[in-house]
Design an enzyme around this catalytic site. Structure first.
Site, PDB file in Angstrom:
ATOM      1  N   HIS A 164     -24.355   3.579  60.244  1.00 62.07           N
ATOM      2  CA  HIS A 164     -23.539   2.667  59.411  1.00 62.07           C
ATOM      3  C   HIS A 164     -22.200   2.471  60.124  1.00 62.07           C
ATOM      4  O   HIS A 164     -21.596   3.441  60.578  1.00 62.07           O
ATOM      5  CB  HIS A 164     -23.335   3.344  58.059  1.00 62.07           C
ATOM      6  CG  HIS A 164     -22.466   2.636  57.101  1.00 62.07           C
ATOM      7  ND1 HIS A 164     -21.157   2.992  56.856  1.00 62.07           N
ATOM      8  CD2 HIS A 164     -22.710   1.592  56.288  1.00 62.07           C
ATOM      9  CE1 HIS A 164     -20.645   2.212  55.920  1.00 62.07           C
ATOM     10  NE2 HIS A 164     -21.557   1.359  55.567  1.00 62.07           N
TER      11      HIS A 164
ATOM     12  N   HIS B  45     -26.657  -1.743  48.002  1.00 61.52           N
ATOM     13  CA  HIS B  45     -25.251  -1.304  47.926  1.00 61.52           C
ATOM     14  C   HIS B  45     -24.987  -0.371  46.749  1.00 61.52           C
ATOM     15  O   HIS B  45     -23.876  -0.294  46.235  1.00 61.52           O
ATOM     16  CB  HIS B  45     -24.371  -2.559  47.822  1.00 61.52           C
ATOM     17  CG  HIS B  45     -23.021  -2.413  48.443  1.00 61.52           C
ATOM     18  ND1 HIS B  45     -21.884  -2.196  47.705  1.00 61.52           N
ATOM     19  CD2 HIS B  45     -22.615  -2.450  49.723  1.00 61.52           C
ATOM     20  CE1 HIS B  45     -20.829  -2.116  48.509  1.00 61.52           C
ATOM     21  NE2 HIS B  45     -21.250  -2.277  49.727  1.00 61.52           N
TER      22      HIS B  45
HETATM   23  O1  LIG Z   1     -21.787  -1.924  55.715  1.00 63.17           O
HETATM   24  C1  LIG Z   1     -22.467  -1.535  54.744  1.00 63.17           C
HETATM   25  O2  LIG Z   1     -23.684  -1.217  54.794  1.00 63.17           O
HETATM   26  C2  LIG Z   1     -21.825  -1.433  53.428  1.00 63.17           C
HETATM   27  O3  LIG Z   1     -22.468  -1.018  52.477  1.00 63.17           O
HETATM   28  C3  LIG Z   1     -20.378  -1.782  53.286  1.00 63.17           C
HETATM   29  C4  LIG Z   1     -19.668  -0.652  52.587  1.00 63.17           C
HETATM   30  O4  LIG Z   1     -19.963   0.509  53.279  1.00 63.17           O
HETATM   31  C5  LIG Z   1     -18.180  -0.906  52.572  1.00 63.17           C
HETATM   32  O5  LIG Z   1     -17.632  -0.636  53.865  1.00 63.17           O
HETATM   33  C6  LIG Z   1     -17.536  -0.008  51.550  1.00 63.17           C
HETATM   34  O6  LIG Z   1     -16.147  -0.272  51.529  1.00 63.17           O
HETATM   35 MG   LIG Z   2     -24.442  -0.417  52.972  1.00 62.78          MG
END
Ligand SMILES: O=C(O)C(=O)C[C@@H](O)[C@H](O)CO
Ligand SMILES: [Mg+2]
Length: 382
Positions: free
Chosen positions: A285, A185
């Protein structure tokens, strides 16, 4: 046919939907949003409206090029998310007009079903075992979780051991019956990414996501050399022009463009094709809503290198709204054994519950991601 109106709806939990109307009554839906900056993207969408109104919605490629190249300053999270949602709605209109799903317009299915995965564990990934057990009962066998909490540029052996212990516990509990990705992250900086990857190696995660922040992409090749774990990234890259450097330098095994951040279907289908040329897998994503997921699936079902699709059902962000809340037919996303079937209806393949959208938009919260700080008070990557 001409575009007549653009209407945006900010919605719980942290999404925004866009309705594009035409003079022949065909309506398209998109999901232009940056989590935490919905109002900013809303303004960007409305800034495109004066140009779009009166245009032929069928000319998706030209409208995309004008929105991208017509403004001197281009790219980035806000503008590419605004373009993404508009683009999704234009493809929805085109499919509805021609009576076919978007994937038919893109050359037809390359697969009969798409593998998906579920998030477990939340922002502070404590007890994920129970989540995994519950979701396995529902047919999922692939999961994703955060790898750490706050993590220093240089951090302690104890912090590394704590992150690794949780993963060791998962492998001990489930062996090789499940697979899981670990999302760093962007919380881990380059000096510690190598240490953590090395320590996680014995537990063979399916991938490690955002091993460092996207602005540290030059580290990807070196990190990839240091580990056998496939590295994944892409949610914070917003166009072909950002992804091309990642393809050229190597190091990323799985790209994860976000269909609501990286210019929409028109742009992401090109990113998918570029990835295939470099033998890189695609795993869009999508921690967002139903239109974003439908747009992802339109690209998944025409991309040979699509391997995994993120979906937000039950994700820890969805407080106050869930993936299926805003679609009329809850079976639109038919998930069986962790696989999603193609959406057969024309356009993006879902029917938005407009009454529910209008109602929920009346007092939509302004979601913000939490601000994390280290023990010394300095800002920590969330
Ligand atoms: O789903 C993912 O892989 C994330 O890293 C979550 C992130 O993107 C959040 O949505 C940001 O607010
Ligand atoms: Mg992510």
């Amino acid at each position: 046919m001409k575009i007549t109106k653009l209407t945006t709806y900010r919605l719980p939990p942290r999404w925004m939907l866009l309705k594009i109307e035409t003079d022949e009554g065909v309506v398209g839906w998109g999901e232009p949003v940056i989590e935490g900056r919905a109002r900013t993207v809303e303004t960007a969408v409305q800034e495109f409206a004066p140009f779009l109104i009166g245009q032929d919605p069928a000319r998706i490629n030209d409208l995309w090029q004008v929105m991208y190249r017509g403004s001197f300053y281009r790219g980035g999270a806000i503008l590419m998310s605004a373009i993404a949602g508009i683009d999704q709605a234009l493809w929805d209109i085109k499919g509805k007009l021609l009576g076919v799903p978007v994937y038919e317009l893109l050359g037809g299915l390359v697969r009969d079903r798409m593998k998906t995965y579920s998030w477990v564990g939340g922002d502070r990934p404590a007890d994920v075992i129970a989540d995994i057990r519950r979701l396995r009962a529902g047919g999922f066998d692939t999961f994703k979780m955060n790898g750490t909490e706050e993590f220093g540029i240089i951090d302690s052996a104890a912090a590394v051991d704590s992150a690794v212990a949780r993963i060791a516990e998962i492998r001990a509990a489930f062996g090789n019956e499940i697979e899981f990705g670990i999302d760093f992250h962007g919380r881990v900086a380059a000096p510690m990414a190598k240490v953590l990857l090395r320590a996680l190696e014995p537990y063979r995660p399916l991938f490690v996501e955002e091993p460092v922040l996207a602005e540290q992409a030059e580290h990807y090749p070196r990190l990839a050399e240091s580990t056998s774990i496939p590295l994944a990234a892409g949610e914070r890259m917003y166009s072909r022009f950002e992804f091309k450097r990642v393809f050229e330098q190597g190091g990323i095994a799985i790209v994860q463009p976000d269909l609501s951040h990286a210019g929409g279907i028109t742009e992401c289908v090109k990113i998918a094709a570029m990835a295939e040329a470099y033998d890189v897998a695609l795993a869009p994503h999508c921690p967002l809503g139903p239109v974003a997921l439908a747009a992802c699936l339109a690209v998944d079902f025409v991309s040979h290198n699509a391997v995994l699709q993120e979906q937000s059902m039950g994700i820890h962000y969805n407080k106050g709204g869930e993936l299926l809340d805003y679609v009329l037919n809850k079976d639109d996303f038919h998930i069986e054994g962790g696989y999603i079937s193609p959406l057969p209806k024309p356009g993006l393949g879902i029917v938005i519950d407009e009454a529910r959208v209008i109602e929920a938009s009346r007092n939509a919260p302004d979601w913000r991601n939490p601000l994390w700080r280290h023990a010394d008070g300095s800002v920590a990557e969330w």
